[in-house]
Design a protein around this motif. Structure first.
Motif, PDB file in Angstrom:
ATOM      1  N   ILE A   1      45.567  34.444  47.004  1.00  0.00           N
ATOM      2  CA  ILE A   1      44.735  35.209  45.884  1.00  0.00           C
ATOM      3  C   ILE A   1      43.476  36.088  46.615  1.00  0.00           C
ATOM      4  O   ILE A   1      42.636  35.338  47.004  1.00  0.00           O
ATOM      5  CB  ILE A   1      44.850  34.245  45.055  1.00  0.00           C
ATOM      6  CG1 ILE A   1      45.466  33.264  44.460  1.00  0.00           C
ATOM      7  CG2 ILE A   1      43.979  34.862  43.529  1.00  0.00           C
ATOM      8  CD1 ILE A   1      45.892  32.132  43.410  1.00  0.00           C
ATOM      9  N   ASP A   2      44.120  37.187  46.463  1.00  0.00           N
ATOM     10  CA  ASP A   2      43.129  38.049  46.287  1.00  0.00           C
ATOM     11  C   ASP A   2      42.142  39.306  46.114  1.00  0.00           C
ATOM     12  O   ASP A   2      42.100  39.516  45.537  1.00  0.00           O
ATOM     13  CB  ASP A   2      43.814  38.910  47.763  1.00  0.00           C
ATOM     14  CG  ASP A   2      43.287  40.297  48.617  1.00  0.00           C
ATOM     15  OD1 ASP A   2      41.905  39.981  48.801  1.00  0.00           O
ATOM     16  OD2 ASP A   2      43.519  41.443  48.829  1.00  0.00           O
ATOM     17  N   PRO A   3      40.714  39.260  45.466  1.00  0.00           N
ATOM     18  CA  PRO A   3      40.095  39.216  44.404  1.00  0.00           C
ATOM     19  C   PRO A   3      39.309  40.918  45.203  1.00  0.00           C
ATOM     20  O   PRO A   3      38.489  40.857  44.962  1.00  0.00           O
ATOM     21  CB  PRO A   3      38.829  38.995  44.546  1.00  0.00           C
ATOM     22  CG  PRO A   3      38.750  37.528  45.742  1.00  0.00           C
ATOM     23  CD  PRO A   3      40.317  37.746  46.402  1.00  0.00           C
ATOM     24  N   CYS A   4      40.120  41.256  46.620  1.00  0.00           N
ATOM     25  CA  CYS A   4      39.282  41.882  47.234  1.00  0.00           C
ATOM     26  C   CYS A   4      39.526  43.646  46.934  1.00  0.00           C
ATOM     27  O   CYS A   4      40.789  43.714  47.426  1.00  0.00           O
ATOM     28  CB  CYS A   4      38.947  41.622  48.557  1.00  0.00           C
ATOM     29  SG  CYS A   4      38.283  42.361  49.565  1.00  0.00           S
ATOM     30  N   PRO A   5      38.965  44.859  46.468  1.00  0.00           N
ATOM     31  CA  PRO A   5      39.618  45.697  46.123  1.00  0.00           C
ATOM     32  C   PRO A   5      39.610  45.583  47.691  1.00  0.00           C
ATOM     33  O   PRO A   5      38.871  45.927  49.207  1.00  0.00           O
ATOM     34  CB  PRO A   5      37.864  46.311  45.762  1.00  0.00           C
ATOM     35  CG  PRO A   5      36.851  45.755  46.476  1.00  0.00           C
ATOM     36  CD  PRO A   5      37.190  44.289  46.759  1.00  0.00           C
ATOM     37  N   GLN A   6      40.792  47.149  47.840  1.00  0.00           N
ATOM     38  CA  GLN A   6      41.362  48.102  49.440  1.00  0.00           C
ATOM     39  C   GLN A   6      39.637  48.564  50.010  1.00  0.00           C
ATOM     40  O   GLN A   6      40.065  48.304  51.535  1.00  0.00           O
ATOM     41  CB  GLN A   6      42.062  48.717  48.568  1.00  0.00           C
ATOM     42  CG  GLN A   6      42.823  49.448  50.012  1.00  0.00           C
ATOM     43  CD  GLN A   6      43.940  50.229  49.586  1.00  0.00           C
ATOM     44  OE1 GLN A   6      44.564  50.819  48.363  1.00  0.00           O
ATOM     45  NE2 GLN A   6      44.155  51.059  50.404  1.00  0.00           N
ATOM     46  N   GLN A   7      39.285  49.092  50.003  1.00  0.00           N
ATOM     47  CA  GLN A   7      38.134  49.972  50.185  1.00  0.00           C
ATOM     48  C   GLN A   7      37.246  48.688  51.131  1.00  0.00           C
ATOM     49  O   GLN A   7      36.252  48.787  51.752  1.00  0.00           O
ATOM     50  CB  GLN A   7      36.989  50.757  49.288  1.00  0.00           C
ATOM     51  CG  GLN A   7      38.034  51.854  48.610  1.00  0.00           C
ATOM     52  CD  GLN A   7      38.607  51.362  47.174  1.00  0.00           C
ATOM     53  OE1 GLN A   7      38.673  49.887  46.854  1.00  0.00           O
ATOM     54  NE2 GLN A   7      38.672  52.040  46.353  1.00  0.00           N
ATOM     55  N   LEU A   8      37.138  47.667  51.015  1.00  0.00           N
ATOM     56  CA  LEU A   8      36.396  46.455  51.456  1.00  0.00           C
ATOM     57  C   LEU A   8      37.250  45.878  52.284  1.00  0.00           C
ATOM     58  O   LEU A   8      36.623  44.678  53.240  1.00  0.00           O
ATOM     59  CB  LEU A   8      35.595  45.776  50.425  1.00  0.00           C
ATOM     60  CG  LEU A   8      34.381  46.397  49.173  1.00  0.00           C
ATOM     61  CD1 LEU A   8      33.976  44.994  48.981  1.00  0.00           C
ATOM     62  CD2 LEU A   8      33.559  46.869  49.892  1.00  0.00           C
TER      63      LEU A   8
END
Length: 382
Positions: A170-177
């Motif tokens: 489950i990935d909460p990280c925005p693509q840019q980060l």
């Protein structure tokens, strides 16, 4: 269904899981959190009241001290192998028996574990239930996850268990980060997370600034690295630029009046433009800020970007250098390596609108990600 969340007893590890817990409670599931008894009072107000706290294991000071004893390493500036011993070895050894007892009695149908947590996967293997990994920010580098898994593997052997792979990440990280080279062996589910907020806002004793039209900078070094000397140096550097400053004291400095004395000259000379506050959910403070100066803790970085605000980051340890580097690569932050670099960096980010524009782009991307309720619905579906 009964969902057991397993997490390291620290705000930065648990608070990113709270929206998933809230969504699970809202969907009618029974929810438990397994973590150290010593952290129950600290985190209790931040959790949905329906969440059952399962006390097991020891606090970070104890398992980190044990890891330092075993390795002779600096646990505040660890190598991947030291991180492996901290989370895959010492924390497991000092808490797995209690954890197995509590989890067995509670009998979950599904386990959700944060990236540093090696206890939850062991519980899932013993109880023969599925489990998911829930990210708390940028995915950990493979060198770190390999070390945690390598050290933990000997604990599986002792318990006569075979490791079971996570079903989903489950990935909460925005693509840019996110590191462009990162990939997951588990199916990835994106989720929208923002800065932490309690169901009921905290009352803030925050007098108005004498010159409210000046930009307001939030200084927050998180809950672990809010060393008074480092905080004072940071606040002094930010105040030097002529902005208004709100500075958090961390979770272990609860009384602003007592803490002002320890901050000495900064608190006396800059009091007209500096306000110190105790631990307050980040979302409330971000509403008052134009820029955030922090250490690079994952909750601060992701929460700040969800609000569309740029940052100046001075990493102090743990995973902060990783998070700060990813924020800088996204164009939403400047990083510094000493207090001397803070004032010019603050001036640059405030004057150059590109940083805020890029932060706004990241915020828009976060807002487009699936709500935690949709993720919980998927991971609990038959």
């Amino acid at each position: 269904m009964k969902l057991l969340f397993s997490a390291t007893p620290a705000f930065g590890h648990i608070l990113p899981l709270v929206p998933l817990m809230q969504a699970a409670v809202g969907a009618g599931h029974a929810v438990g959190l397994l973590s150290s008894a010593g952290f129950r009072a600290e985190v209790g107000e931040e959790l949905p009241p329906e969440v059952e706290f399962l006390e097991a294991g020891v606090m970070p000071g104890e398992f980190s001290e044990e890891a330092a004893r075993r390795t002779g390493a600096d646990v505040f500036h660890p190598t991947p192998s030291t991180i492996g011993e901290i989370f895959g070895g010492s924390r497991v050894d000092l808490g797995i028996e209690d954890s197995l007892d509590r989890a067995t009695a509670w009998a979950p149908d599904l386990v959700v574990a944060e990236p540093f947590d090696a206890v939850g996967p062991i519980l899932a293997a013993r109880l023969r239930v599925g489990w998911h990994r829930a990210g708390i920010g940028p995915a950990l580098p493979a060198a770190i996850t390999r070390e945690i898994d390598r050290v933990a593997s000997t604990r599986y052997d002792r318990l006569r268990l075979d490791p079971v792979a996570a079903s989903r990440y489950i990935d909460p990280c925005p693509q840019q980060l996110q590191d462009p080279a990162w990939s997951s062996t588990a199916r990835v589910l994106s989720v929208r997370l923002g800065a932490h907020r309690r169901p009921k806002d905290v009352a803030l004793d925050l007098p108005d600034f004498g010159e409210p039209d000046r930009p307001t900078v939030l200084v927050t070094l998180g809950t672990i690295f809010s060393n008074p000397d480092t905080l004072s140096a940071t606040v002094a550097a930010v105040a030097e630029t002529g902005v208004n400053v709100i500075a958090t004291l961390g979770s272990f400095l609860r009384d602003p009046r007592a803490s002002r004395a320890s901050h000495g000259e900064v608190a006396r000379v800059a009091s007209a433009r500096v306000r110190y506050v105790p631990f307050v959910p980040l979302a409330q403070l971000l509403e008052k800020a134009d820029l955030v100066v922090g250490a690079g803790g994952v909750g601060t970085v992701v929460g700040t970007l969800a609000h569309g605000l740029p940052m100046v980051l001075w990493p102090q340890g743990a995973d902060q250098p990783i998070n700060a580097a990813r924020a800088a690569a996204s164009g939403t932050a400047l990083t510094v390596d000493s207090a001397a670099g803070i004032a010019p960096a603050v001036a640059e980010v405030l004057e150059n609108g590109a940083y805020r524009s890029r932060a706004g782009d990241v915020a828009a991307g976060i807002a487009d990600r699936p709500h935690p309720a949709a993720v919980i619905a998927e991971v609990t579906s038959p």
